[in-house]
Enzyme design. Structure first.
Site, short mmCIF file in Angstrom:
data_model
loop_
_atom_site.label_atom_id
_atom_site.label_comp_id
_atom_site.label_asym_id
_atom_site.label_seq_id
_atom_site.Cartn_x
_atom_site.Cartn_y
_atom_site.Cartn_z
N TYR A 128 35.82 39.36 77.41
CA TYR A 128 35.43 40.93 77.39
C TYR A 128 35.37 41.32 78.53
O TYR A 128 36.17 42.95 78.72
CB TYR A 128 35.01 41.19 76.10
CG TYR A 128 34.47 42.76 75.72
CD1 TYR A 128 35.25 43.58 74.83
CD2 TYR A 128 32.67 42.81 76.17
CE1 TYR A 128 35.28 45.03 74.94
CE2 TYR A 128 33.10 44.76 76.20
CZ TYR A 128 33.69 44.92 75.42
OH TYR A 128 33.26 46.76 75.12
N PRO A 153 27.97 31.14 75.25
CA PRO A 153 27.90 30.25 75.68
C PRO A 153 27.85 30.51 77.52
O PRO A 153 27.36 29.98 78.48
CB PRO A 153 29.95 29.77 76.61
CG PRO A 153 30.88 30.75 74.98
CD PRO A 153 29.35 31.53 74.57
N ARG A 205 24.07 45.99 63.96
CA ARG A 205 23.54 46.14 62.53
C ARG A 205 24.02 44.85 61.70
O ARG A 205 23.92 45.08 60.26
CB ARG A 205 25.20 46.77 62.51
CG ARG A 205 25.87 47.09 60.83
CD ARG A 205 25.71 48.60 60.93
NE ARG A 205 25.77 49.15 59.40
CZ ARG A 205 26.78 48.92 58.75
NH1 ARG A 205 28.54 48.88 59.40
NH2 ARG A 205 26.79 49.26 57.41
N SER A 262 33.18 49.77 80.08
CA SER A 262 31.75 49.04 79.12
C SER A 262 30.68 48.74 79.98
O SER A 262 30.60 48.24 81.25
CB SER A 262 31.81 48.21 78.76
OG SER A 262 31.18 47.37 77.76
N GLY A 291 29.99 47.98 63.82
CA GLY A 291 30.36 46.91 63.37
C GLY A 291 30.06 45.45 62.63
O GLY A 291 28.24 45.66 63.15
N GLY A 331 37.44 52.96 63.95
CA GLY A 331 36.44 52.60 64.57
C GLY A 331 35.26 53.49 64.74
O GLY A 331 35.54 54.52 64.50
N VAL A 365 24.91 42.68 67.08
CA VAL A 365 23.37 42.64 65.84
C VAL A 365 23.08 43.40 65.74
O VAL A 365 21.89 43.47 64.59
CB VAL A 365 22.53 41.66 67.50
CG1 VAL A 365 21.88 42.93 68.95
CG2 VAL A 365 21.28 40.79 66.96
N GLY A 388 20.85 34.60 66.99
CA GLY A 388 21.26 34.04 68.19
C GLY A 388 19.43 34.25 69.04
O GLY A 388 18.70 34.11 68.84
N GLU A 400 29.15 46.13 79.52
CA GLU A 400 29.18 44.56 79.64
C GLU A 400 29.79 44.52 81.06
O GLU A 400 29.73 43.06 81.65
CB GLU A 400 30.37 44.03 78.83
CG GLU A 400 29.27 44.15 77.40
CD GLU A 400 28.58 43.06 77.35
OE1 GLU A 400 28.35 41.67 77.63
OE2 GLU A 400 27.57 43.31 76.83
P1 GDP Z 1 26.86 43.10 73.66
O1 GDP Z 1 26.38 43.90 74.57
O2 GDP Z 1 28.61 44.28 73.33
O3 GDP Z 1 26.81 42.17 73.27
O4 GDP Z 1 26.18 43.29 71.43
P2 GDP Z 1 26.37 42.39 70.39
O5 GDP Z 1 25.08 43.71 69.69
O6 GDP Z 1 26.69 42.04 70.33
O7 GDP Z 1 25.26 41.66 70.98
C1 GDP Z 1 23.66 42.63 71.21
C2 GDP Z 1 22.98 40.89 72.22
O8 GDP Z 1 22.63 39.93 71.09
C3 GDP Z 1 24.15 40.08 73.67
O9 GDP Z 1 21.97 39.31 74.16
C4 GDP Z 1 23.89 38.91 71.78
O10 GDP Z 1 23.74 37.41 72.60
C5 GDP Z 1 22.57 38.92 71.68
N1 GDP Z 1 22.12 38.27 70.25
C6 GDP Z 1 21.46 37.22 69.97
N2 GDP Z 1 21.74 37.52 68.08
C7 GDP Z 1 23.40 37.57 68.13
C8 GDP Z 1 23.64 37.86 66.41
O11 GDP Z 1 23.49 36.95 65.53
N3 GDP Z 1 24.42 38.27 67.14
C9 GDP Z 1 25.29 38.57 67.81
N4 GDP Z 1 26.33 39.53 68.07
N5 GDP Z 1 23.95 38.90 68.60
C10 GDP Z 1 23.48 38.21 68.85
#
Ligand code: GDP
Length: 323
Positions: free
Chosen positions: A147, A277, A189, A123, A183, A11, A187, A209, A125
């Site tokens: 998670y 959610p 990447r 994390s 990965g 990873g 968001v 989103g 999170e």
């Molecule tokens: P996380 O903080 O571990 O959940 O990392 P992510 O990169 O998956 O998400 C970071 C933030 O980006 C979160 O608040 C998501 O709701 C927001 N986000 C908005 N649009 C997207 C999308 O299309 N994909 C992902 N992965 N996150 C998104």
């Protein structure tokens, strides 16, 4: 020569950590899960320098055997189901891998080599619907996804093995950390890959989103150094690792698109499919303890990180497009 056993070595974090430890002269053992379609993309350059051991986090006998073979001074438990959004449709798998398997790994170490130093990838999170701003080691957890809940278990079982069995077990509470090896579903990447494809004329929209979420984003290559530093201390402790800055997804978009001369508003489409959610609205870490006790500091700042990721994705997408 010191030896280290890394789970999740293929990873993002595992690959940077393996490179770092090899440079320090470690013998690096990597646990690999048997699959008919292995993916060595992140470790291509160092694949032959890693001693590979087959095993699975859900299979204790294979972990016991891995610790026996590696006889490690240090164990880095980085493997997990690490994608937050996937933890709602697959909550049981996330619990089995991200939570319970930490106990498997700790048990393997306790049974075979209890003197090995253990790092658990915790994390930010876990802070979820934050109870304090900024978040530090003493901030209570309020996870907002299966998670996050699983990571809280992994954190506390690590603390518990330290306190129950006097093991040198540390939990690193790392805030989001990114790189060109992140990965594609995360968001950051997803955005930099999208920017590259849009710039090169291969895509004309990017579906996302919630753009208002705020994250404390650092560079993975800086963060793995903190993992190692935690295991070099006299006493095992837990540390927050962060940049102490927070930026919205929208700001990430602005920096990434404007870097190639584009306006993100012309390309980004809001898609409810990517809205979660339950959301983590704001993360910002206070890593005073790591700065003071570990002497750790970030080297790559937010803008440099975004630019690095866009540059690398443009190079990769260009190379792919040639074939
Ligand atoms: P996380 O903080 O571990 O959940 O990392 P992510 O990169 O998956 O998400 C970071 C933030 O980006 C979160 O608040 C998501 O709701 C927001 N986000 C908005 N649009 C997207 C999308 O299309 N994909 C992902 N992965 N996150 C998104």
């Amino acid at each position: 020569m010191k030896s280290a056993l890394i789970t999740g070595v293929t990873g993002q974090d595992g690959s940077y950590l393996a490179e770092f430890l090899l440079e320090k002269g470690y013998k690096v053992y990597g646990l690999r899960r048997r699959t008919s379609t292995p993916n060595y993309e992140n470790v291509q350059a160092i694949k032959d320098q890693i001693e590979w051991i087959s095993g699975d986090l859900t299979d204790l006998p294979s972990l016991i055997e891995a610790v026996r073979i590696a006889d490690p001074d240090e164990v880095y438990n980085l493997a997990a189901q690490s994608y937050v959004a996937a933890s709602w449709p697959q909550p049981i798998l996330t619990g089995n891998i991200t939570a319970l398997s930490v106990t498997n790994m700790l048990e393997a170490v306790r049974i075979v080599k209890p003197t090995a130093r253990f790092y658990q990838a915790s994390s930010s999170e876990m802070f979820g619907k934050v109870l304090e701003v900024p978040q530090k080691e003493t901030t209570p957890f309020y996870p907002r996804s299966p998670y996050g809940v699983a990571k809280v278990y992994g954190h506390w079982i690590t603390v518990n093995y330290r306190e129950s069995f006097d093991m040198f077990a540390c939990s690193g509470i790392l805030f989001n950390h990114e790189s060109p090896r992140r990965g594609l579903e995360f968001v950051t990447r997803k955005i930099t890959d999208g920017v590259a494809r849009i710039k090169l004329g291969l895509q004309n929209e990017l579906r996302l989103g919630n753009l208002d979420a705020l994250r404390d984003w650092g560079f993975a290559g800086d963060y793995i150094k903190a993992m190692w530093l935690m295991l070099q201390q006299d006493t095992p402790e837990d540390f927050v690792i962060s940049t102490e800055e927070t930026h919205s997804v929208r700001e990430f978009l602005e920096v990434a698109f404007s870097y190639v001369g584009l306006n993100y508003e012309d390309y980004v489409v809001l898609d409810p499919k990517f809205v979660r959610p339950a959301e983590v609205d704001l993360l910002i870490g206070d890593c005073t303890k790591a700065k003071e006790k570990l002497g750790w500091k970030q080297e790559v700042n937010f803008t440099q990180l975004v630019h690095m990721m866009v540059d690398e994705d443009i190079k990769r997408v260009q190379a792919e497009a040639r074939y």
